[in-house]
Design an enzyme around this catalytic site. Sequence first.
Site, short mmCIF file in Angstrom:
data_model
loop_
_atom_site.label_atom_id
_atom_site.label_comp_id
_atom_site.label_asym_id
_atom_site.label_seq_id
_atom_site.Cartn_x
_atom_site.Cartn_y
_atom_site.Cartn_z
N GLY A 89 -9.25 -6.05 5.55
CA GLY A 89 -10.37 -5.81 5.53
C GLY A 89 -9.75 -3.85 5.98
N LEU A 99 -2.21 -7.18 9.24
CA LEU A 99 -2.95 -7.90 10.44
C LEU A 99 -4.58 -8.54 9.62
CD1 LEU A 99 -3.54 -4.26 12.34
CD2 LEU A 99 -1.44 -6.51 12.34
N PRO A 132 0.64 -1.44 -0.07
CA PRO A 132 0.71 0.01 -0.31
C PRO A 132 1.29 1.13 -0.06
CG PRO A 132 -0.07 -1.00 2.42
CD PRO A 132 0.99 -1.88 1.75
N ASN A 145 1.67 2.26 3.89
CA ASN A 145 3.03 2.09 4.86
C ASN A 145 4.28 1.65 4.03
OD1 ASN A 145 2.25 2.93 7.51
ND2 ASN A 145 0.69 1.11 6.36
N GLU A 166 -13.53 4.53 8.88
CA GLU A 166 -12.81 4.91 8.45
C GLU A 166 -11.80 6.07 8.50
OE1 GLU A 166 -8.12 1.96 8.26
OE2 GLU A 166 -9.87 2.16 6.46
N CYS A 186 -3.37 1.52 10.20
CA CYS A 186 -5.61 0.85 10.13
C CYS A 186 -5.84 0.84 11.75
CB CYS A 186 -5.72 -0.50 9.13
SG CYS A 186 -4.92 -1.67 9.56
N GLY A 209 -6.59 -1.55 -0.82
CA GLY A 209 -7.51 -1.47 -0.78
C GLY A 209 -8.47 -2.15 -0.67
#
Length: 498
Positions: free
Chosen positions: A217, A419, A116, A119, A340, A250, A199
């Site tokens: 997610g 995670l 992503p 990070n 979020e 996240c 995403g």
Amino acid sequence: MTLDRDLQSIQEVRNLVRQAKEAQQKLASYSQQQIDRLVEHIANACAAQAEPLAKMAVEETGFGVWQDKVLKNLLGSTMTWESCRNLKTVGIIREDKERGLMEIGVPMGVVAALIPSTNPTSTTMYKAIISIKAGNSVVVSPHPNAKKCILETVRIITEAIREAGGPENLVQCIQLTTMDATNALLTHRDVGIILATGGEAMVRAAYSSGNPAIGVGPGNGPAYIERSADIPTAVRQIFDSKTFDNGTICASEQSIVTERCIEDQVVAEVKRQGGYFLTPQQSEKLSGFILRANGTMNPKIVGKSAKVIADMAGIDIPERTRVLVSRQTEVSKQNPYSREKLCPILAFYVEENWEAACERSMAILFNEGVGHTMTIHSQNEEVIRQFALQKPVSRLLVNTPAALGGVGATTNLQPALTLGCGSVGGSATSDNVGPMNLLNIRRVAYGRRELAELRGTAPAPQAASCGASGCGQTAGNFTRAEIEEITRAVLRRLSAGQ
């Protein structure tokens, strides 16, 4: 003649996977000691470049704080390495001679690693280390908006592999970044497993690719401040987390949920530590910047400071503001504050008691982020236990900053930048993903019982007499009563440890 860029990118992926497969086959001959030496060399090389890579990531993406990304890079390199240093992943990894069982680590092969933009450098380091520790090779698919810093991270990794005498092409990166290239990687028949961090659309694509995948997610974790909490410490930890790298992890908190009886104390502490409560008018104004028209998070606010976001929305805030806070009473997909927000914005909910706070937290999670992470600040072990039993999350963090606790920096969880959200969150695992998630286990089992022992006291079956024409029955056929008796005998022997 100009070749089609999409076709070129697909061919590049095919070449990379072929080379990665060859490299992994060479790595398969390595001993545990050789693997560990190689991984340690990679971790040290990445750690040595933690600061320049952090600065490069912020400069390229515009997300976050470079000083915080240095710590992320150390988490993705040395902390990840130290957590799995003594882990057996090659050859015989476990043996129980008494029970006649042996487990052998078997690499999955080529790991497709989606990286992503939030990070980028740290995730590249982390995925390379856990993949190679498990005996795999890696093909990186970089986010286009972070390609430069990801390519530089891969260069540092490949140079470290070369210096350590490792196989060439063990870690590679797509250079022609197109959707066709990513799709070609995800669906390639020689990919052993996909590690998808990004995403929601990308994660769904990974799971529908036909290849094994581990995806995560969105996070949307509430932070519950219970009446027995140390309120100043709780607010400090929430703000430390929410402002760390400007909220781009996240696992970071997205809402504060507290009780009516301590509301005034919590509000006062939030204000004292740099939280600014938006007026209803300001909340309405800012809400238009949090989500895009299609209902997804606006990338313009991701990783930005409270001041930058307020200026963007045309809102005047105090100079010392660290976090923007909006009082809310509703949870819905249409309410951006209950979703979020990868930046220093928090929703603020007040409930009558811990039971109502529990229900509110669950509503927030089922709205978005189910299966991911939430935090509780409390000294009441019974309340903590009740939250642990009821919350649909894979990580319930207690009295710690969620962003750093979730990834294993301030807790003893496996250090990880992927995670798992468990089945409730649409993920293949609820783990903080590590090397053991990236290998298969071949089990060797020695015989310990004979058929006659399994039969126990059951009468020996007799061949049926079916007349001249016969009926196909043999001495191997059992009656229902005989099968039930055999089953009971086996269970008795197993329970006795025989």
